[in-house]
Motif scaffolding. Structure first.
Motif, mmCIF file in Angstrom:
data_model
loop_
_atom_site.group_PDB
_atom_site.id
_atom_site.type_symbol
_atom_site.label_atom_id
_atom_site.label_comp_id
_atom_site.label_asym_id
_atom_site.label_seq_id
_atom_site.Cartn_x
_atom_site.Cartn_y
_atom_site.Cartn_z
ATOM 1 N N LYS A 1 0.827 -1.207 0.000
ATOM 2 C CA LYS A 1 0.000 0.000 0.000
ATOM 3 C C LYS A 1 0.862 1.257 0.000
ATOM 4 C CE LYS A 1 -3.898 2.104 2.452
ATOM 5 N NZ LYS A 1 -4.872 1.918 3.568
ATOM 6 N N SER B 1 -6.506 -6.488 -2.588
ATOM 7 C CA SER B 1 -7.557 -5.478 -2.401
ATOM 8 C C SER B 1 -7.474 -4.804 -1.037
ATOM 9 C CB SER B 1 -8.942 -6.105 -2.599
ATOM 10 O OG SER B 1 -9.232 -7.038 -1.575
ATOM 11 N N LEU C 1 -4.799 -2.118 -2.543
ATOM 12 C CA LEU C 1 -5.043 -1.436 -3.806
ATOM 13 C C LEU C 1 -6.511 -1.500 -4.165
ATOM 14 C CD1 LEU C 1 -2.185 -3.199 -5.829
ATOM 15 C CD2 LEU C 1 -2.002 -1.014 -4.635
ATOM 16 N N ASP C 2 -6.994 -0.536 -4.963
ATOM 17 C CA ASP C 2 -8.359 -0.646 -5.455
ATOM 18 C C ASP C 2 -8.364 -1.481 -6.737
ATOM 19 O OD1 ASP C 2 -7.835 0.992 -7.742
ATOM 20 O OD2 ASP C 2 -8.396 2.805 -6.660
ATOM 21 N N TRP C 3 -9.557 -1.786 -7.238
ATOM 22 C CA TRP C 3 -9.662 -2.728 -8.348
ATOM 23 C C TRP C 3 -8.990 -2.201 -9.611
ATOM 24 C CZ3 TRP C 3 -12.020 -2.168 -13.106
ATOM 25 C CH2 TRP C 3 -12.812 -1.021 -13.278
ATOM 26 N N ARG C 4 -9.035 -0.895 -9.830
ATOM 27 C CA ARG C 4 -8.389 -0.346 -11.019
ATOM 28 C C ARG C 4 -6.864 -0.471 -10.916
ATOM 29 N NH1 ARG C 4 -11.556 2.317 -14.661
ATOM 30 N NH2 ARG C 4 -13.641 2.956 -13.974
ATOM 31 N N GLN C 5 -6.322 -0.297 -9.731
ATOM 32 C CA GLN C 5 -4.883 -0.475 -9.547
ATOM 33 C C GLN C 5 -4.475 -1.927 -9.773
ATOM 34 O OE1 GLN C 5 -4.949 1.293 -5.561
ATOM 35 N NE2 GLN C 5 -3.501 2.856 -6.255
ATOM 36 N N ALA D 1 -15.140 -4.397 -10.446
ATOM 37 C CA ALA D 1 -15.413 -3.091 -9.838
ATOM 38 C C ALA D 1 -16.195 -3.233 -8.545
ATOM 39 C CB ALA D 1 -16.174 -2.200 -10.810
ATOM 40 N N SER D 2 -16.984 -4.270 -8.447
ATOM 41 C CA SER D 2 -17.757 -4.496 -7.223
ATOM 42 C C SER D 2 -17.135 -5.565 -6.337
ATOM 43 C CB SER D 2 -19.204 -4.888 -7.563
ATOM 44 O OG SER D 2 -19.232 -6.019 -8.414
ATOM 45 N N ASP D 3 -16.284 -6.423 -6.916
ATOM 46 C CA ASP D 3 -15.617 -7.475 -6.148
ATOM 47 C C ASP D 3 -14.322 -7.847 -6.851
ATOM 48 O OD1 ASP D 3 -14.750 -9.679 -4.776
ATOM 49 O OD2 ASP D 3 -16.422 -10.978 -5.339
ATOM 50 N N PRO D 4 -13.163 -7.403 -6.335
ATOM 51 C CA PRO D 4 -11.897 -7.677 -7.017
ATOM 52 C C PRO D 4 -11.596 -9.165 -7.225
ATOM 53 C CG PRO D 4 -11.597 -5.943 -5.402
ATOM 54 C CD PRO D 4 -12.977 -6.493 -5.185
#
Length: 423
Positions: free
Chosen positions: A323, A354, A357-361, A399-402
């Protein structure tokens, strides 16, 4: 038909036969939600049209017409992304050995179980038998096997007396040569041999886990430098297995490009809550990337029946490192160490990532970051006209669940479904 027309027809037939996919039907993936790249807007009710292994059109159903005779995959309810990269694998499982002569079905089954089942269209092998991995790659490239594009470091470089404790039996069982290097000349000569054969990088064990009183044995800096230098002469990257702060220092000082793991080894020289800002700044200053391999730490913990509280502390430590490194602008590449581990299912890696990081990362780590880092940004990593048709259909929206990144419906490489429902 005139003689000239007959000759022209014959020439055309031969040309078509020699061109392989030139006469292949176009592929249309319709009725899907598309993430063209990590930072691009989602395309709803999308269509991707593929011809001759390349993406030719991307858009909504109203924008892209499907040619008559195209093969159509109705992806209702699925999400489409660019093909995934796993930037830390090992071509070591028994069902991938003997690649020169093994039956194609057995090898392909091994590739499916470890890689293509999980959406990987490109992988970077960070240590294996150079002979075996190049043979496997050749059989995939010839079309005999359906598999990912394989980049490889070939045989790794261990410090003198530093064969890691956890691979000694494996190396003995498979009759591998000693991977230790004792002098700069010996190390440089082997690096030259491997790179000249077509390997794509080098991998040094900057910190080798040998156990006993030593614990982690660092590689001599002069040896590390010459190995890295031989890769850089050819414009190729160098990876390092660090293990601890001392190993990270060797990696930094020798010019390594990618850390193959984060670290969780306590040696009394670093903050128990993760990498210090000063260390992260040093890593960033050298433009180094990181493959976290977070599941590896759970996998190793289960092998030794580690106390759950210690494991929890380890996960907290490595999560903070990933992170903080990412928040400081550090580049993360997705990697699992699979092939050394048998944790083929990627669900847990996404769950752990997750936490940092977020899902886009995570999608960046799977697609655009490795494509750019390894020189393939013009061809791979995004869904756009002209790009290679390396794609993944997911039964779920990350986007809702990595962890939906692990729910792969189809893995498509070069416009061919190499694993999945629609193969």
């Amino acid at each position: 038909m005139s003689a000239i027309a007959k000759i022209a027809a014959a020439v055309l037939a031969v040309a078509c036969a020699l061109s392989g996919q030139a006469m292949a039907k176009p592929l249309a993936i319709v009725n899907t939600e598309i993430y063209p790249s990590p930072n691009a807007p989602q395309i709803r009710d999308g269509v991707v049209l593929v011809q001759d292994g390349k993406i030719v059109k991307v858009g909504t159903r109203s924008e892209v017409s499907v040619p008559k005779g195209a093969r159509v995959i109705d992806a209702h309810g699925a999400v489409l992304t660019a093909g995934f990269w796993n930037s830390h694998v090992h071509i070591m499982p028994s069902d991938l050995m003997g690649a020169k002569t093994a039956k194609a079905a057995a090898l392909e089954g091994g590739l499916q179980a470890m890689l293509t089942r999980w959406g990987f269209t490109t992988v970077f092998d960070l240590g294996s038998s150079t002979d075996n991995t190049l043979a496997l790659r050749e059989r995939i490239a010839s079309g005999e096997l359906a598999g990912p594009m394989i980049l490889t470091c070939g045989d790794p470089f261990f410090p003198e007396g530093g064969t890691p404790i956890y691979v000694r039996q494996y190396l003995a069982d498979h009759g591998w040569a000693n991977e230790e290097v004792t002098t700069p000349k010996e190390a440089a000569d082997r690096a030259v041999r491997q790179l000249n054969r077509g390997t794509d990088a080098v991998k040094i064990f900057a910190g080798a886990i040998v156990g006993g009183d030593i614990g982690v044995l660092p590689m001599r800096l002069d040896i590390a430098k010459v190995v890295v230098a031989e890769a850089h002469k050819r414009g190729k990257p160098a990876f390092a297995h660090p293990s601890n702060y001392a190993g990270i220092n060797v990696a930094i000082d020798s010019g390594v490009d990618i850390l193959a793991h984060t670290t969780a080894t306590e040696d009394g020289s670093h903050d128990p809550y993760g990498w210090t800002p000063a260390l992260i700044a040093r890593i960033r200053a050298h433009h180094m990337a990181l493959t976290p391999t977070m599941t590896l730490f759970e996998w190793e913990s289960q092998k030794i029946h580690q106390n759950p509280e210690i494991l929890a502390q380890t996960i907290k430590l490595i999560t903070s490192e990933v992170k903080d490194f990412s928040a400081a602008g550090g580049e993360i590449l997705f990697g699992t160490d699979v092939g050394y581990t048998d944790a083929y299912d990627t669900t847990e890696e996404y769950r752990l990532m997750s936490g940092a990081l977020d899902w886009r990362q995570i999608l960046v780590a799977l697609t655009t970051a490795p494509a750019s880092r390894f020189g393939y940004a013009a061809h791979k990593g995004r869904i756009a006209p002209g790009m290679d048709a390396d794609l993944v259909l997911l039964d779920g929206d990350p986007a809702s669940d990595p962890t939906a990144f692990a729910r792969v419906r189809d893995t498509i490489r070069g416009g061919q479904v190499i694993w999945g429902t629609d193969r």
